[in-house]
Write a protein that holds these residues in place. Sequence first.
Motif, PDB file in Angstrom:
ATOM      1  N   ARG A  19       0.849  -1.279   0.680  1.00 26.01           N
ATOM      2  CA  ARG A  19       0.331   0.021   0.747  1.00 26.01           C
ATOM      3  C   ARG A  19       1.046   1.344   0.378  1.00 26.01           C
ATOM      4  N   GLY A  20       1.892   1.084   0.630  1.00 25.64           N
ATOM      5  CA  GLY A  20       2.760   2.563   0.763  1.00 25.64           C
ATOM      6  C   GLY A  20       3.559   2.575  -0.124  1.00 25.64           C
ATOM      7  N   SER A  21       4.238   2.318  -1.153  1.00 26.13           N
ATOM      8  CA  SER A  21       4.791   2.216  -2.125  1.00 26.13           C
ATOM      9  C   SER A  21       4.527   3.195  -2.856  1.00 26.13           C
ATOM     10  N   ARG A  22       3.252   3.762  -3.534  1.00 25.80           N
ATOM     11  CA  ARG A  22       2.758   4.877  -4.463  1.00 25.80           C
ATOM     12  C   ARG A  22       4.188   5.539  -3.887  1.00 25.80           C
ATOM     13  N   PHE A  23       3.538   6.540  -2.223  1.00 24.31           N
ATOM     14  CA  PHE A  23       4.317   6.657  -1.928  1.00 24.31           C
ATOM     15  C   PHE A  23       6.014   7.157  -2.148  1.00 24.31           C
ATOM     16  N   PHE A  24       6.466   6.133  -1.609  1.00 24.77           N
ATOM     17  CA  PHE A  24       7.799   5.877  -2.020  1.00 24.77           C
ATOM     18  C   PHE A  24       8.586   6.490  -3.338  1.00 24.77           C
ATOM     19  N   TYR A  25       7.424   5.049  -4.238  1.00 25.42           N
ATOM     20  CA  TYR A  25       8.013   5.388  -5.624  1.00 25.42           C
ATOM     21  C   TYR A  25       7.993   7.033  -6.566  1.00 25.42           C
ATOM     22  N   ALA A  26       6.628   7.602  -5.231  1.00 25.72           N
ATOM     23  CA  ALA A  26       6.782   9.130  -6.444  1.00 25.72           C
ATOM     24  C   ALA A  26       8.000   9.763  -5.933  1.00 25.72           C
ATOM     25  N   LEU A  27       8.534   9.543  -4.835  1.00 30.84           N
ATOM     26  CA  LEU A  27       9.472   9.870  -3.727  1.00 30.84           C
ATOM     27  C   LEU A  27      11.001  10.092  -4.856  1.00 30.84           C
ATOM     28  N   GLU A  28      11.188   8.209  -5.434  1.00 31.41           N
ATOM     29  CA  GLU A  28      12.021   7.897  -6.287  1.00 31.41           C
ATOM     30  C   GLU A  28      11.646   8.475  -7.617  1.00 31.41           C
ATOM     31  N   LYS A  29      11.142   9.056  -7.995  1.00 27.22           N
ATOM     32  CA  LYS A  29      10.281  10.071  -9.233  1.00 27.22           C
ATOM     33  C   LYS A  29      11.008  10.695  -8.926  1.00 27.22           C
ATOM     34  N   MET A  30      11.007  12.200  -7.734  1.00 25.94           N
ATOM     35  CA  MET A  30      11.325  13.648  -7.888  1.00 25.94           C
ATOM     36  C   MET A  30      12.691  13.239  -7.287  1.00 25.94           C
ATOM     37  N   ARG A  31      13.356  12.101  -6.823  1.00 26.46           N
ATOM     38  CA  ARG A  31      14.693  12.231  -7.083  1.00 26.46           C
ATOM     39  C   ARG A  31      15.117  12.392  -7.724  1.00 26.46           C
ATOM     40  N   GLY A  32      14.976  11.034  -9.211  1.00 25.87           N
ATOM     41  CA  GLY A  32      15.332  10.868 -10.220  1.00 25.87           C
ATOM     42  C   GLY A  32      14.397  11.609 -11.398  1.00 25.87           C
ATOM     43  N   ALA A  33      14.258  13.017 -10.926  1.00 23.73           N
ATOM     44  CA  ALA A  33      13.192  14.028 -11.643  1.00 23.73           C
ATOM     45  C   ALA A  33      15.079  14.947 -11.656  1.00 23.73           C
ATOM     46  N   LYS A  34      15.746  15.601 -10.791  1.00 20.95           N
ATOM     47  CA  LYS A  34      16.498  15.883 -11.056  1.00 20.95           C
ATOM     48  C   LYS A  34      17.836  15.555 -11.515  1.00 20.95           C
ATOM     49  N   LYS A  35      17.898  14.107 -11.628  1.00 18.27           N
ATOM     50  CA  LYS A  35      19.542  13.236 -12.679  1.00 18.27           C
ATOM     51  C   LYS A  35      19.180  12.668 -13.865  1.00 18.27           C
ATOM     52  N   HIS A  36      18.360  13.712 -14.251  1.00 20.42           N
ATOM     53  CA  HIS A  36      17.641  13.214 -15.500  1.00 20.42           C
ATOM     54  C   HIS A  36      18.258  13.523 -16.497  1.00 20.42           C
ATOM     55  N   VAL A  37      18.506  11.795 -17.720  1.00 21.14           N
ATOM     56  CA  VAL A  37      19.394  11.524 -18.699  1.00 21.14           C
ATOM     57  C   VAL A  37      18.159  13.133 -19.997  1.00 21.14           C
ATOM     58  N   THR A  38      19.221  13.994 -20.383  1.00 25.12           N
ATOM     59  CA  THR A  38      18.827  14.535 -21.631  1.00 25.12           C
ATOM     60  C   THR A  38      19.452  13.797 -22.862  1.00 25.12           C
ATOM     61  N   CYS A  39      20.251  13.790 -22.953  1.00 25.02           N
ATOM     62  CA  CYS A  39      21.037  13.316 -24.089  1.00 25.02           C
ATOM     63  C   CYS A  39      22.180  11.563 -24.199  1.00 25.02           C
ATOM     64  N   LEU A  40      21.753  11.184 -25.105  1.00 22.53           N
ATOM     65  CA  LEU A  40      22.103   9.819 -25.926  1.00 22.53           C
ATOM     66  C   LEU A  40      22.890   9.850 -26.916  1.00 22.53           C
ATOM     67  N   LEU A  41      23.965   9.374 -26.799  1.00 16.25           N
ATOM     68  CA  LEU A  41      24.658   9.081 -28.313  1.00 16.25           C
ATOM     69  C   LEU A  41      24.089   7.768 -28.756  1.00 16.25           C
ATOM     70  N   ALA A  42      24.291   7.938 -30.082  1.00 21.77           N
ATOM     71  CA  ALA A  42      23.059   6.806 -31.022  1.00 21.77           C
ATOM     72  C   ALA A  42      24.770   5.783 -30.780  1.00 21.77           C
ATOM     73  N   GLU A  43      24.518   4.757 -31.492  1.00 19.33           N
ATOM     74  CA  GLU A  43      25.208   3.617 -31.792  1.00 19.33           C
ATOM     75  C   GLU A  43      26.803   3.933 -32.229  1.00 19.33           C
ATOM     76  N   ASP A  44      26.231   4.946 -33.369  1.00 19.31           N
ATOM     77  CA  ASP A  44      26.850   5.476 -34.928  1.00 19.31           C
ATOM     78  C   ASP A  44      27.189   6.637 -34.146  1.00 19.31           C
ATOM     79  N   GLY A  45      27.012   6.909 -32.874  1.00 28.26           N
ATOM     80  CA  GLY A  45      27.189   8.392 -32.346  1.00 28.26           C
ATOM     81  C   GLY A  45      26.345   9.848 -32.373  1.00 28.26           C
ATOM     82  N   THR A  46      25.093   9.306 -32.951  1.00 22.04           N
ATOM     83  CA  THR A  46      24.845  10.622 -33.301  1.00 22.04           C
ATOM     84  C   THR A  46      23.994  10.777 -31.909  1.00 22.04           C
ATOM     85  N   PRO A  47      23.874  12.446 -31.764  1.00 20.67           N
ATOM     86  CA  PRO A  47      23.391  12.577 -30.869  1.00 20.67           C
ATOM     87  C   PRO A  47      21.452  12.394 -30.496  1.00 20.67           C
ATOM     88  N   LEU A  48      20.881  11.714 -29.597  1.00 16.80           N
ATOM     89  CA  LEU A  48      19.965  11.326 -28.909  1.00 16.80           C
ATOM     90  C   LEU A  48      19.183  12.131 -28.769  1.00 16.80           C
TER      91      LEU A  48
END
Length: 155
Positions: free
Chosen positions: A3-32
Amino acid sequence: MDRGSRFFYALEKMRGAKKHVTCLLAEDGTPLTDPEEMCGRARDFYTSLFSPDPTDPGTCGVLWKELPTVGVGDRDRLELPLTLAEFSEALRRMPTNKSPGMDGLTGEFYRAFWDILGPDLVTVWAESLQSGVLLLSCRRAVLALLPKKGDLRDL
């Protein structure tokens, strides 16, 4: 217990938003930068990374013959029902200031409330072991990419 998991998942989501990945390189090196493309790139990368390599059945047979086996006495002891004493000892050995799960609750929290929580937790874990099914909250995980040297956009 879930039951309490929803609260903790929301907490982790807020923490994760601060460490958001905004770009990755494709296999050929193209930015995504598109989230769906980045997800696809990460999924493909880790699927490939964790896919089993082809194995030779003959070699596996040789390896398996050399593996030690658990004796009957040890097997019988390992198959005994879970006990509160076992969990209490495991909790006693947990390091301090560490959170074993996504909920952020530390060993100190469980130690402080063990008299209240312990018997119920042992019952839940024993039922999961007996049924062969873990609670949904025990089957979820949050993965965090840890930056290493080099271009952080390159998986």
